[in-house]
Motif scaffolding. Structure first.
Motif, PDB file in Angstrom:
ATOM      1  N   VAL A  98      36.162   4.316 -13.811  1.00 36.36           N
ATOM      2  CA  VAL A  98      36.691   2.985 -14.073  1.00 36.36           C
ATOM      3  C   VAL A  98      37.424   3.016 -15.411  1.00 36.36           C
ATOM      4  O   VAL A  98      37.000   3.700 -16.345  1.00 36.36           O
ATOM      5  N   VAL A  99      38.533   2.276 -15.525  1.00 26.78           N
ATOM      6  CA  VAL A  99      39.332   2.318 -16.753  1.00 26.78           C
ATOM      7  C   VAL A  99      38.632   1.601 -17.903  1.00 26.78           C
ATOM      8  O   VAL A  99      38.542   2.127 -19.013  1.00 26.78           O
ATOM      9  N   HIS A 100      38.127   0.381 -17.689  1.00 27.70           N
ATOM     10  CA  HIS A 100      37.499  -0.354 -18.781  1.00 27.70           C
ATOM     11  C   HIS A 100      36.241  -1.074 -18.298  1.00 27.70           C
ATOM     12  O   HIS A 100      36.096  -1.359 -17.098  1.00 27.70           O
ATOM     13  N   PRO A 101      35.320  -1.377 -19.206  1.00 31.34           N
ATOM     14  CA  PRO A 101      34.075  -2.049 -18.815  1.00 31.34           C
ATOM     15  C   PRO A 101      34.321  -3.412 -18.184  1.00 31.34           C
ATOM     16  O   PRO A 101      35.256  -4.122 -18.538  1.00 31.34           O
ATOM     17  N   SER A 102      33.441  -3.751 -17.258  1.00 31.08           N
ATOM     18  CA  SER A 102      33.472  -5.063 -16.615  1.00 31.08           C
ATOM     19  C   SER A 102      32.082  -5.279 -16.033  1.00 31.08           C
ATOM     20  O   SER A 102      31.204  -4.423 -16.176  1.00 31.08           O
ATOM     21  N   ALA A 103      31.873  -6.404 -15.373  1.00 34.97           N
ATOM     22  CA  ALA A 103      30.577  -6.659 -14.753  1.00 34.97           C
ATOM     23  C   ALA A 103      30.267  -5.549 -13.751  1.00 34.97           C
ATOM     24  O   ALA A 103      31.054  -5.275 -12.862  1.00 34.97           O
ATOM     25  N   GLY A 104      29.143  -4.907 -13.943  1.00 34.35           N
ATOM     26  CA  GLY A 104      28.764  -3.822 -13.044  1.00 34.35           C
ATOM     27  C   GLY A 104      29.210  -2.457 -13.513  1.00 34.35           C
ATOM     28  O   GLY A 104      28.811  -1.432 -12.959  1.00 34.35           O
ATOM     29  N   HIS A 105      30.075  -2.406 -14.520  1.00 33.23           N
ATOM     30  CA  HIS A 105      30.562  -1.123 -15.059  1.00 33.23           C
ATOM     31  C   HIS A 105      30.570  -1.208 -16.587  1.00 33.23           C
ATOM     32  O   HIS A 105      31.616  -1.279 -17.214  1.00 33.23           O
ATOM     33  N   GLN A 106      29.392  -1.216 -17.170  1.00 32.87           N
ATOM     34  CA  GLN A 106      29.289  -1.354 -18.615  1.00 32.87           C
ATOM     35  C   GLN A 106      29.400  -0.023 -19.352  1.00 32.87           C
ATOM     36  O   GLN A 106      29.594  -0.001 -20.565  1.00 32.87           O
ATOM     37  N   SER A 107      29.262   1.068 -18.627  1.00 30.52           N
ATOM     38  CA  SER A 107      29.328   2.379 -19.272  1.00 30.52           C
ATOM     39  C   SER A 107      30.023   3.377 -18.346  1.00 30.52           C
ATOM     40  O   SER A 107      30.300   3.087 -17.184  1.00 30.52           O
ATOM     41  N   GLY A 108      30.310   4.544 -18.909  1.00 28.53           N
ATOM     42  CA  GLY A 108      30.941   5.594 -18.112  1.00 28.53           C
ATOM     43  C   GLY A 108      32.417   5.385 -17.851  1.00 28.53           C
ATOM     44  O   GLY A 108      33.010   6.091 -17.034  1.00 28.53           O
ATOM     45  N   THR A 109      33.035   4.436 -18.564  1.00 24.32           N
ATOM     46  CA  THR A 109      34.441   4.136 -18.318  1.00 24.32           C
ATOM     47  C   THR A 109      35.344   4.958 -19.230  1.00 24.32           C
ATOM     48  O   THR A 109      34.884   5.582 -20.201  1.00 24.32           O
ATOM     49  N   LEU A 110      36.634   4.908 -18.939  1.00 23.17           N
ATOM     50  CA  LEU A 110      37.610   5.591 -19.790  1.00 23.17           C
ATOM     51  C   LEU A 110      37.576   5.024 -21.205  1.00 23.17           C
ATOM     52  O   LEU A 110      37.685   5.775 -22.183  1.00 23.17           O
ATOM     53  N   VAL A 111      37.393   3.717 -21.346  1.00 24.89           N
ATOM     54  CA  VAL A 111      37.324   3.104 -22.674  1.00 24.89           C
ATOM     55  C   VAL A 111      36.133   3.644 -23.466  1.00 24.89           C
ATOM     56  O   VAL A 111      36.248   3.933 -24.658  1.00 24.89           O
ATOM     57  N   ASN A 112      34.964   3.777 -22.816  1.00 27.30           N
ATOM     58  CA  ASN A 112      33.808   4.360 -23.502  1.00 27.30           C
ATOM     59  C   ASN A 112      34.132   5.755 -24.028  1.00 27.30           C
ATOM     60  O   ASN A 112      33.766   6.114 -25.154  1.00 27.30           O
ATOM     61  N   ALA A 113      34.822   6.542 -23.203  1.00 22.47           N
ATOM     62  CA  ALA A 113      35.194   7.904 -23.602  1.00 22.47           C
ATOM     63  C   ALA A 113      36.214   7.886 -24.738  1.00 22.47           C
ATOM     64  O   ALA A 113      36.124   8.670 -25.683  1.00 22.47           O
ATOM     65  N   LEU A 114      37.182   6.974 -24.660  1.00 27.72           N
ATOM     66  CA  LEU A 114      38.218   6.886 -25.692  1.00 27.72           C
ATOM     67  C   LEU A 114      37.629   6.491 -27.048  1.00 27.72           C
ATOM     68  O   LEU A 114      38.044   7.005 -28.089  1.00 27.72           O
ATOM     69  N   LEU A 115      36.658   5.583 -27.041  1.00 31.28           N
ATOM     70  CA  LEU A 115      36.045   5.143 -28.294  1.00 31.28           C
ATOM     71  C   LEU A 115      35.266   6.265 -28.963  1.00 31.28           C
ATOM     72  O   LEU A 115      35.128   6.286 -30.183  1.00 31.28           O
ATOM     73  N   TYR A 116      34.762   7.196 -28.173  1.00 28.85           N
ATOM     74  CA  TYR A 116      34.091   8.368 -28.744  1.00 28.85           C
ATOM     75  C   TYR A 116      35.125   9.319 -29.333  1.00 28.85           C
ATOM     76  O   TYR A 116      34.916   9.908 -30.389  1.00 28.85           O
ATOM     77  N   HIS A 117      36.243   9.429 -28.641  1.00 27.74           N
ATOM     78  CA  HIS A 117      37.297  10.363 -29.073  1.00 27.74           C
ATOM     79  C   HIS A 117      38.018   9.870 -30.323  1.00 27.74           C
ATOM     80  O   HIS A 117      38.334  10.644 -31.220  1.00 27.74           O
ATOM     81  N   CYS A 118      38.315   8.578 -30.391  1.00 32.02           N
ATOM     82  CA  CYS A 118      39.023   8.024 -31.543  1.00 32.02           C
ATOM     83  C   CYS A 118      38.650   6.560 -31.719  1.00 32.02           C
ATOM     84  O   CYS A 118      38.362   5.870 -30.745  1.00 32.02           O
ATOM     85  N   ASN A 119      38.661   6.073 -32.954  1.00 33.81           N
ATOM     86  CA  ASN A 119      38.285   4.688 -33.201  1.00 33.81           C
ATOM     87  C   ASN A 119      39.472   3.809 -33.576  1.00 33.81           C
ATOM     88  O   ASN A 119      39.304   2.679 -34.009  1.00 33.81           O
TER      89      ASN A 119
END
Length: 302
Positions: A98-119
């Motif tokens: 999933v590209v970004h968090p939403s109801a039912g997808h709070q983790s494991g998304t591309l946004v979660n990965a991007l925030l780890y990679h860069c802030n």
């Protein structure tokens, strides 16, 4: 923080969202529209809609909301980055993410990965979608550009709105398309019979998809689709509309289809002008193994 502006003769009859975007060049028009929707913009002390036509002498007052702190957790999820600089990243999103968090997808998304990679990601799309300029569906793989700052985000969003971004997808559809190429020009909106789906509807948003046949099989066709607009589920809806739904599509395809965990759709080509340098950037990435294996299977069977 509160701001005011008095409409001049040259600004007479301008839509307020357009004028506000010009007054606030660091903000995108979509962000300004968000302020208007939230009631943060008034004209002569009256709340207005985004399509309000300004009149000479109108006093516009607006509040710029404070940026909320992000509450999405960074996650150490591997992502394929094809290009990165101080303004943007280009990533190859895997099928199933999933590209970004939403109801039912709070983790494991591309946004979660991007925030780890860069802030340092743009905040124009709010706390749940930092840096996200455009999206592709969970089960669609392929190329996405991500903005690291609001200036880059505004430029990229403008290019998308002006149809200046090159976006090509490859797909496998049910049925044999006899003509080599074609165009679907049909408006897309919420399906009145199912709010979880999109459909071609009279009052929908303008949507245009160009397609070109790459290879034909006995009961299927391998196609390239070029987006002129970027509506939700556009290729999936348009190909279904003309009678050639995507293979594996659980929402728009037939029940009897290949079980490949979602639609056979891959964002293969992405091209745009760099927001800072003005250089044209072009990226191309092959479809994932499942897609190639399905093509090989169809070649052998059909």
């Amino acid at each position: 923080m509160s701001f005011q502006h008095t409409v001049t003769d040259t600004e007479n009859k301008m839509r307020i969202d357009k004028l506000m975007a010009e007054i606030n060049p660091e903000q995108s028009r979509s962000q300004v529209q968000g302020w208007i929707t939230k009631g943060l913009v008034s004209v002569n002390d009256e709340i207005v809609k985004a399509n309000y036509k300004c009149q000479t002498g109108d006093v516009i007052t607006w509040e710029i909301p404070e940026v909320e702190a992000l509450h999405i957790e960074p996650e150490n999820i591997p992502i394929s980055i094809l290009y990165e600089d101080k303004d943007l990243l280009v990533v190859n999103k895997p099928k199933g993410m999933v590209v970004h968090p939403s109801a039912g997808h709070q983790s494991g998304t591309l946004v979660n990965a991007l925030l780890y990679h860069c802030n340092d990601l743009s905040g124009i799309n709010g706390v749940e979608r930092p840096g996200i300029v455009h999206r592709i569906d969970k089960d669609t793989s392929g190329l996405l550009v991500v903005a690291k700052n609001d200036k880059a985000h505004s430029s990229l969003a403008g290019q998308l709105a002006n149809k200046d971004v090159e976006r090509k997808y490859e797909a496998i559809v049910h049925g044999v398309i006899n003509h080599d190429s074609g165009m679907v020009d049909a408006p897309i909106g919420r399906d009145p019979n199912d709010r979880q789906r999109m459909a071609v509807v009279d009052n929908g948003k303008h949507a245009v998809t160009h397609f070109h046949v790459l290879e034909r099989f006995k009961e299927y066709t391998y196609v390239e689709c070029r987006l002129e607009t970027g509506r939700t589920h556009q290729i999936r809806v348009h190909m279904r509309y003309i009678g050639y739904p995507l293979v594996g599509d659980p929402k728009y395809g037939p029940r009897k289809t290949f079980d490949i965990g979602g639609q056979a759709l891959h964002a293969k080509v992405l091209g745009f002008t760099h927001p800072t340098t003005g250089e044209w950037l072009h990226f191309e990435v092959d479809a994932p193994p499942y897609f190639q294996e399905l093509l090989t299977k169809l070649e052998k069977i059909y």
